[in-house]
Scaffold this motif. Structure first.
Motif, short mmCIF file in Angstrom:
data_model
loop_
_atom_site.label_atom_id
_atom_site.label_comp_id
_atom_site.label_asym_id
_atom_site.label_seq_id
_atom_site.Cartn_x
_atom_site.Cartn_y
_atom_site.Cartn_z
N PRO A 61 0.81 -1.22 0.00
CA PRO A 61 0.00 0.00 0.00
C PRO A 61 0.85 1.27 0.00
O PRO A 61 1.87 1.36 0.68
CB PRO A 61 -0.81 -0.13 1.30
N ASP A 62 0.40 2.23 -0.81
CA ASP A 62 0.98 3.58 -0.94
C ASP A 62 2.24 3.64 -1.80
O ASP A 62 2.78 4.73 -2.02
CB ASP A 62 1.27 4.21 0.43
N VAL A 63 2.74 2.51 -2.27
CA VAL A 63 3.88 2.54 -3.19
C VAL A 63 3.43 3.10 -4.54
O VAL A 63 2.35 2.77 -5.04
CB VAL A 63 4.47 1.12 -3.38
N LYS A 64 4.25 3.96 -5.11
CA LYS A 64 3.97 4.54 -6.43
C LYS A 64 4.90 3.89 -7.46
O LYS A 64 6.11 3.79 -7.23
CB LYS A 64 4.15 6.05 -6.42
N ILE A 65 4.34 3.47 -8.57
CA ILE A 65 5.09 2.77 -9.62
C ILE A 65 4.76 3.38 -10.97
O ILE A 65 3.58 3.63 -11.27
CB ILE A 65 4.72 1.27 -9.64
N ILE A 66 5.78 3.65 -11.76
CA ILE A 66 5.59 3.98 -13.17
C ILE A 66 6.20 2.85 -13.98
O ILE A 66 7.37 2.49 -13.77
CB ILE A 66 6.23 5.32 -13.56
N ALA A 67 5.42 2.27 -14.88
CA ALA A 67 5.89 1.11 -15.63
C ALA A 67 5.58 1.28 -17.11
O ALA A 67 4.47 1.69 -17.48
CB ALA A 67 5.22 -0.17 -15.12
N LEU A 68 6.56 0.97 -17.96
CA LEU A 68 6.34 0.90 -19.39
C LEU A 68 5.67 -0.43 -19.71
O LEU A 68 6.03 -1.46 -19.14
CB LEU A 68 7.67 0.98 -20.14
N LEU A 69 4.70 -0.43 -20.63
CA LEU A 69 4.03 -1.65 -21.02
C LEU A 69 4.21 -1.89 -22.52
O LEU A 69 4.45 -0.97 -23.29
CB LEU A 69 2.53 -1.58 -20.70
N ARG A 70 4.03 -3.14 -22.91
CA ARG A 70 4.27 -3.57 -24.28
C ARG A 70 3.27 -2.93 -25.25
O ARG A 70 3.64 -2.43 -26.31
CB ARG A 70 4.17 -5.09 -24.35
N ASP A 71 1.98 -2.98 -24.91
CA ASP A 71 0.94 -2.48 -25.81
C ASP A 71 -0.33 -2.28 -25.01
O ASP A 71 -0.37 -2.47 -23.79
CB ASP A 71 0.71 -3.44 -26.99
N GLY A 72 -1.40 -1.88 -25.73
CA GLY A 72 -2.66 -1.61 -25.05
C GLY A 72 -3.27 -2.82 -24.37
O GLY A 72 -3.90 -2.70 -23.31
N ASP A 73 -3.10 -4.00 -24.97
CA ASP A 73 -3.66 -5.21 -24.37
C ASP A 73 -3.03 -5.53 -23.00
O ASP A 73 -3.65 -6.16 -22.15
CB ASP A 73 -3.46 -6.40 -25.30
N ALA A 74 -1.78 -5.08 -22.82
CA ALA A 74 -1.09 -5.36 -21.56
C ALA A 74 -1.73 -4.63 -20.39
O ALA A 74 -1.53 -5.03 -19.24
CB ALA A 74 0.38 -4.99 -21.67
N VAL A 75 -2.50 -3.58 -20.66
CA VAL A 75 -3.16 -2.85 -19.56
C VAL A 75 -4.19 -3.75 -18.89
O VAL A 75 -4.29 -3.79 -17.66
CB VAL A 75 -3.80 -1.56 -20.08
N GLY A 76 -4.97 -4.48 -19.69
CA GLY A 76 -5.93 -5.41 -19.11
C GLY A 76 -5.26 -6.50 -18.32
O GLY A 76 -5.73 -6.89 -17.24
N ALA A 77 -4.14 -7.02 -18.85
CA ALA A 77 -3.40 -8.06 -18.13
C ALA A 77 -2.86 -7.52 -16.81
O ALA A 77 -2.84 -8.22 -15.79
CB ALA A 77 -2.26 -8.57 -19.00
N LEU A 78 -2.42 -6.26 -16.82
CA LEU A 78 -1.93 -5.62 -15.58
C LEU A 78 -3.05 -5.54 -14.54
O LEU A 78 -2.84 -5.87 -13.37
CB LEU A 78 -1.41 -4.22 -15.90
N GLY A 79 -4.23 -5.12 -14.97
CA GLY A 79 -5.35 -5.03 -14.03
C GLY A 79 -5.69 -6.37 -13.43
O GLY A 79 -5.94 -6.48 -12.22
N ALA A 80 -5.68 -7.41 -14.25
CA ALA A 80 -5.98 -8.76 -13.75
C ALA A 80 -4.91 -9.22 -12.78
O ALA A 80 -5.21 -9.84 -11.75
CB ALA A 80 -6.10 -9.73 -14.93
N TYR A 81 -3.64 -8.92 -13.09
CA TYR A 81 -2.55 -9.34 -12.21
C TYR A 81 -2.67 -8.65 -10.84
O TYR A 81 -2.55 -9.31 -9.79
CB TYR A 81 -1.20 -9.01 -12.84
N LEU A 82 -2.88 -7.34 -10.84
CA LEU A 82 -3.01 -6.61 -9.58
C LEU A 82 -4.20 -7.11 -8.77
O LEU A 82 -4.13 -7.26 -7.55
CB LEU A 82 -3.14 -5.12 -9.85
N SER A 83 -5.32 -7.38 -9.45
CA SER A 83 -6.51 -7.87 -8.75
C SER A 83 -6.26 -9.24 -8.14
O SER A 83 -6.62 -9.49 -6.98
CB SER A 83 -7.69 -7.92 -9.73
#
Length: 399
Positions: free
Chosen positions: A141-163
Motif C-alpha cells: 500500500p501507498d507505493v507509487k510505480i511507473i511502468a512501461l508496457l508492451r501495448d494496449g492489451d497489456a493494460v488489461g493483463a496488468l489489471g488482472a494481475y493486480l486484482s
C-alpha cells in the motif's frame, strides 16, 4: 580518433521533429542514413537522407548498424535512450569515441510530471519486454510505480494481475503517447482497466492500494512465500545464511543444492545488480525453483539442472558460493581447486557426515564456524512445549 562520432543516438518524443534540440537537428541534417523502427520513422516524416527500418527482433539490427561504419548514421530511439532504451545495448558494441547521444525526456519523467510524483520516491520499471511478475516485490500500500508496457492489451493483463494479487483497489493512470498530439491520460481502478481500449506507446502510473500480502523487505521471508516439497532452508536459518553470504552490488552467487530456490531468490531480491545461478539435480525441484523465482519477480535467476561439481563446469564464475545440501569431499576439493582467491563460501551442514566435513575444512582453511539451533513453541497436550529443528552447523570462509 575521429573528432566527430559516426553514430548519433537521438531520443525522439511523440511530437517528432518539433521536440528536437539543436544538437539533434544538426545530426539529422548531416546524416547519410537514419535507422529506426517504423513508428519512429513515421514520426519524423520524409527525410533528405536514406532511411532504414530497424528489424524485429532488435538484436538483428546490430550487425546491420555496425556494417554502416564510415557513414554518418543516426539511430532514433524513444525518449531517453539510456533508460530502458536501446542506448546501453548499442554502446556495448561500440568504442566510446564512435557514438554520442542526444536524449529527450523519458516516459518516466513525463509521467511523473503529469502525476505530480517525485521520481526519487517512485519505482520505475520497464515491463515492455519483461513479465508483470516483476511488480511483485514492490506491491505494498501507498507505493507509487511507473511502468512501461508492451501495448494496449497489456493494460488489461496488468489489471488482472493486480486484482489477483489482492491489489485491485490500486489507482491506475494510463498515459498514452505522452508529449505528442495524441496524448491521453485515463484514470481507473486496477480492477476496471480490462474494460478500456488503449493504444501504444503507453505507460502506467500505479498507486498501490488493497489488502494483498506485501513481500517483506528483510531477508528471511516467511516459508509460505515459496512452493516446496519440504526441501527448503527454513526462515530463521535463511535469514542468518543471507547475512553470512553478505551480498554486495554486482556479486554473482552459486546456490548449490537449490531445493526450493529460497536462498537464490532472496539473494536476488536484495539488489537489482545481483546475479545468481541455482544448481539442482532433481528436474522437478529445478522447475519449482524457476516457478518460485518468476512468481516473486526475480525471473533472472538462472537454474541449472545437474549435480555438482560436474554441473559447475563452464558456468560464470561466482563471487559467493552457498552449499545448502549435497556437500561432499569431492565437491569441496573441486571448489578449493577451481574458485578464485577471495571467493566467499558458506556451507550449511545438517548431517553428522557433512558436519565432520565442515569441521575439518574449518581446521584447514579457517573462517567462522557456528551452530544454529532453532525451536518453536507448539502444542504439547493441553499446554505448549518447544519443538526443536535439526541443528545446523554453518561454516563461512573466504577462500
Amino acid at each position: 580518433m575521429s573528432e566527430t562520432p559516426w553514430l548519433t543516438i537521438i531520443g525522439l518524443g511523440e511530437d517528432g521533429l518539433k521536440g528536437l534540440g539543436p544538437a539533434s537537428r544538426t545530426a539529422l541534417e548531416a546524416a547519410e542514413i537514419v535507422m529506426a523502427p517504423p513508428r519512429h520513422l513515421a514520426l519524423v516524416g520524409d527525410l533528405p537522407c536514406e532511411t532504414q527500418s530497424w528489424p524485429v527482433p532488435f538484436a538483428d539490427g546490430i550487425d546491420i548498424l555496425l556494417g554502416l561504419r564510415g557513414k554518418r548514421v543516426v539511430v532514433l530511439a524513444s525518449g531517453d535512450p539510456f533508460w530502458f532504451g536501446a542506448g546501453a545495448t548499442l554502446a556495448r558494441h561500440l568504442e566510446p569515441e564512435e557514438w554520442c547521444s542526444c536524449p529527450g525526456p523519458s516516459s518516466f519523467s513525463l509521467a511523473a510530471n503529469r502525476m505530480g510524483w517525485s521520481l526519487v520516491r517512485t519505482v520505475c520499471l520497464g515491463l515492455h519486454a519483461a513479465p508483470l511478475t516483476r511488480l511483485r516485490p514492490h506491491l505494498a500500500p501507498d507505493v507509487k510505480i511507473i511502468a512501461l508496457l508492451r501495448d494496449g492489451d497489456a493494460v488489461g493483463a496488468l489489471g488482472a494481475y493486480l486484482s489477483d494479487a489482492g491489489f485491485g483497489a490500486s489507482a491506475v493512470s494510463v498515459l498514452e503517447a505522452l508529449g505528442g498530439p495524441r496524448e491521453r491520460v485515463t484514470h481507473l481502478r486496477a480492477d476496471a482497466v480490462a474494460t478500456e481500449r488503449f493504444e501504444h506507446p503507453l505507460c502506467v502510473a500505479i498507486e498501490v492500494a488493497g489488502g494483498g500480502p506485501a513481500l517483506p523487505l528483510a531477508s528471511g521471508r516467511p516459508d509460505d512465500w515459496f512452493e516446496t516439497d519440504g526441501q527448503i532452508t527454513k526462515q530463521p536459518v535463511r535469514a542468518i545464511t543471507l547475512s553470512a553470504l553478505a551480498p554486495r552490488p554486482f556479486d554473482h552467487l552459486w546456490d548449490i543444492g537449490g531445493g526450493s530456490g529460497s536462498i537464490g531468490i532472496e539473494w536476488l531480491l536484495t539488489h537489482p545488480t545481483l546475479e545468481a545461478t541455482s544448481f539442482e539435480p532433481s528436474p522437478d525441484r529445478a522447475a519449482r525453483i524457476s516457478a518460485n523465482a518468476a512468481r516473486l519477480g526475480v525471473d533472472r535467476l538462472k537454474v541449472v539442472t545437474g549435480a555438482a561439481p560436474d554441473a559447475l563446469v563452464g558456468q560464470k564464475e561466482p563471487q559467493v558460493v552457498f552449499i545448502g545440501g549435497g556437500l561432499t569431499a569431492e565437491l569441496l576439493k573441486w571448489l578449493e581447486g577451481n574458485l578464485s582467491k577471495g571467493t566467499r563460501l558458506v556451507a550449511n551442514a545438517v548431517t553428522l557426515e557433512t558436519e565432520a566435513l565442515v569441521v575439518d575444512a574449518h581446521r584447514r582453511l579457517g573462517g567462522t564456524l557456528i551452530r544454529l539451533e532453532v525451536a518453536r513453541a507448539e502444542p504439547l497436550g493441553p499446554k505448549r512445549g518447544w519443538k526443536a529443528n535439526y541443528p545446523i552447523v554453518q561454516w563461512s570462509v573466504s577462500l
